[in-house]
Write a protein that holds these residues in place. Sequence first.
Motif, mmCIF file in Angstrom:
data_model
loop_
_atom_site.group_PDB
_atom_site.id
_atom_site.type_symbol
_atom_site.label_atom_id
_atom_site.label_comp_id
_atom_site.label_asym_id
_atom_site.label_seq_id
_atom_site.Cartn_x
_atom_site.Cartn_y
_atom_site.Cartn_z
ATOM 1 N N ALA A 142 -19.380 87.520 59.007
ATOM 2 C CA ALA A 142 -17.718 88.525 59.450
ATOM 3 C C ALA A 142 -17.552 89.307 57.696
ATOM 4 O O ALA A 142 -18.081 89.410 57.288
ATOM 5 C CB ALA A 142 -16.918 86.969 58.397
ATOM 6 N N THR A 143 -17.143 89.990 59.149
ATOM 7 C CA THR A 143 -16.535 90.923 58.565
ATOM 8 C C THR A 143 -15.302 91.466 58.109
ATOM 9 O O THR A 143 -14.620 92.252 57.154
ATOM 10 C CB THR A 143 -16.631 92.720 58.933
ATOM 11 N N THR A 144 -13.899 90.401 58.370
ATOM 12 C CA THR A 144 -12.796 90.709 58.537
ATOM 13 C C THR A 144 -12.718 88.858 58.106
ATOM 14 O O THR A 144 -13.312 87.956 58.548
ATOM 15 C CB THR A 144 -12.235 90.666 59.913
ATOM 16 N N SER A 157 -11.129 83.112 59.852
ATOM 17 C CA SER A 157 -9.626 82.093 59.634
ATOM 18 C C SER A 157 -10.416 81.819 61.373
ATOM 19 O O SER A 157 -10.273 80.169 60.827
ATOM 20 C CB SER A 157 -9.043 82.871 59.686
ATOM 21 N N ASP A 158 -11.045 82.393 61.998
ATOM 22 C CA ASP A 158 -11.782 81.848 63.217
ATOM 23 C C ASP A 158 -12.920 81.016 63.320
ATOM 24 O O ASP A 158 -12.407 78.990 64.556
ATOM 25 C CB ASP A 158 -11.626 82.870 64.057
ATOM 26 N N VAL A 159 -13.363 80.433 62.154
ATOM 27 C CA VAL A 159 -14.617 80.000 61.792
ATOM 28 C C VAL A 159 -13.543 78.826 61.528
ATOM 29 O O VAL A 159 -13.774 77.351 61.257
ATOM 30 C CB VAL A 159 -15.682 80.568 61.095
ATOM 31 N N LEU A 160 -12.923 79.155 60.514
ATOM 32 C CA LEU A 160 -12.234 77.590 59.577
ATOM 33 C C LEU A 160 -11.823 76.748 60.341
ATOM 34 O O LEU A 160 -11.432 75.440 60.325
ATOM 35 C CB LEU A 160 -11.313 78.721 58.483
ATOM 36 N N THR A 161 -10.546 77.522 61.712
ATOM 37 C CA THR A 161 -10.601 76.796 62.261
ATOM 38 C C THR A 161 -10.855 75.637 63.385
ATOM 39 O O THR A 161 -10.418 74.927 63.709
ATOM 40 C CB THR A 161 -9.030 77.756 63.536
ATOM 41 N N GLU A 162 -12.055 75.931 63.641
ATOM 42 C CA GLU A 162 -12.970 75.108 64.220
ATOM 43 C C GLU A 162 -13.571 73.431 63.197
ATOM 44 O O GLU A 162 -13.386 72.845 63.515
ATOM 45 C CB GLU A 162 -14.760 75.900 64.509
ATOM 46 N N LEU A 163 -12.715 73.657 61.843
ATOM 47 C CA LEU A 163 -13.306 72.779 61.078
ATOM 48 C C LEU A 163 -11.834 72.018 61.640
ATOM 49 O O LEU A 163 -12.090 70.419 60.827
ATOM 50 C CB LEU A 163 -13.740 72.555 59.556
ATOM 51 N N THR A 164 -10.362 72.789 61.497
ATOM 52 C CA THR A 164 -9.372 72.258 61.196
ATOM 53 C C THR A 164 -8.311 71.632 62.246
ATOM 54 O O THR A 164 -7.241 71.169 61.830
ATOM 55 C CB THR A 164 -8.795 72.875 60.335
ATOM 56 N N ALA A 165 -9.214 71.965 63.206
ATOM 57 C CA ALA A 165 -8.383 71.970 64.628
ATOM 58 C C ALA A 165 -7.555 70.762 65.287
ATOM 59 O O ALA A 165 -8.757 69.216 64.535
ATOM 60 C CB ALA A 165 -9.077 72.310 65.932
ATOM 61 N N SER A 166 -6.957 70.251 64.829
ATOM 62 C CA SER A 166 -5.789 69.396 65.030
ATOM 63 C C SER A 166 -5.919 68.296 66.667
ATOM 64 O O SER A 166 -5.864 67.176 66.267
ATOM 65 C CB SER A 166 -4.494 69.434 65.219
ATOM 66 N N HIS A 167 -6.866 68.108 67.312
ATOM 67 C CA HIS A 167 -7.429 67.343 68.406
ATOM 68 C C HIS A 167 -8.368 66.847 68.112
ATOM 69 O O HIS A 167 -8.934 65.757 68.502
ATOM 70 C CB HIS A 167 -6.884 67.943 69.628
#
Length: 170
Positions: free
Chosen positions: A109-111, A116-126
């Motif tokens: 990642a450079t930004t 954040s997009d990657v971490l969303t994979e960990l924490t997605a609510s469904h």
Amino acid sequence: MALADRHLSLGRDVHSGEVLARGGDLEAHSILQRTSFVPVVRLHETYHRLPVGLDAAEEKRLAIRAVARLRAVSYHVEADEAFDTETREPHYLPLGSQVAHLAEQIREATTSDEVSDVLTELTASHDGVLIALGEVLTAAASFYSDLGQAPDPHTAKRLQYLVEHRLGVI
């Protein structure tokens, strides 16, 4: 699952000018979340919108991508003409492969948005990794509680403790 839950609308709101997605089930909500849409929960409705501050080109790119992702898994999406597409994105890799690949994505990642997009994979609510991990630990606790050996109830309680008190912290 109700057939109505497989239908969504995605378009620019005539009053606010925001790009909104309405309808769908938990899987659709997860797809929208993974495509940068933000859930909005009101007293009598839940919908998704793109974040404020995006330029028109980025809004269009994200909306088209959401339509492509939703249609790839057989959702009927009524989209504004500007967001309509015949493109279908391939479905995700198996979960284990995705999880193993997350660290590499963060390293490359450079930004902060990419991280954040990657971490969303960990924490997605469904169907995020942490939710699934909680289900695995709960199932294991249930298994251990029924074995009947002296250390098994302790193990079951420990696993349930991790689900109830530690995963939420993460």
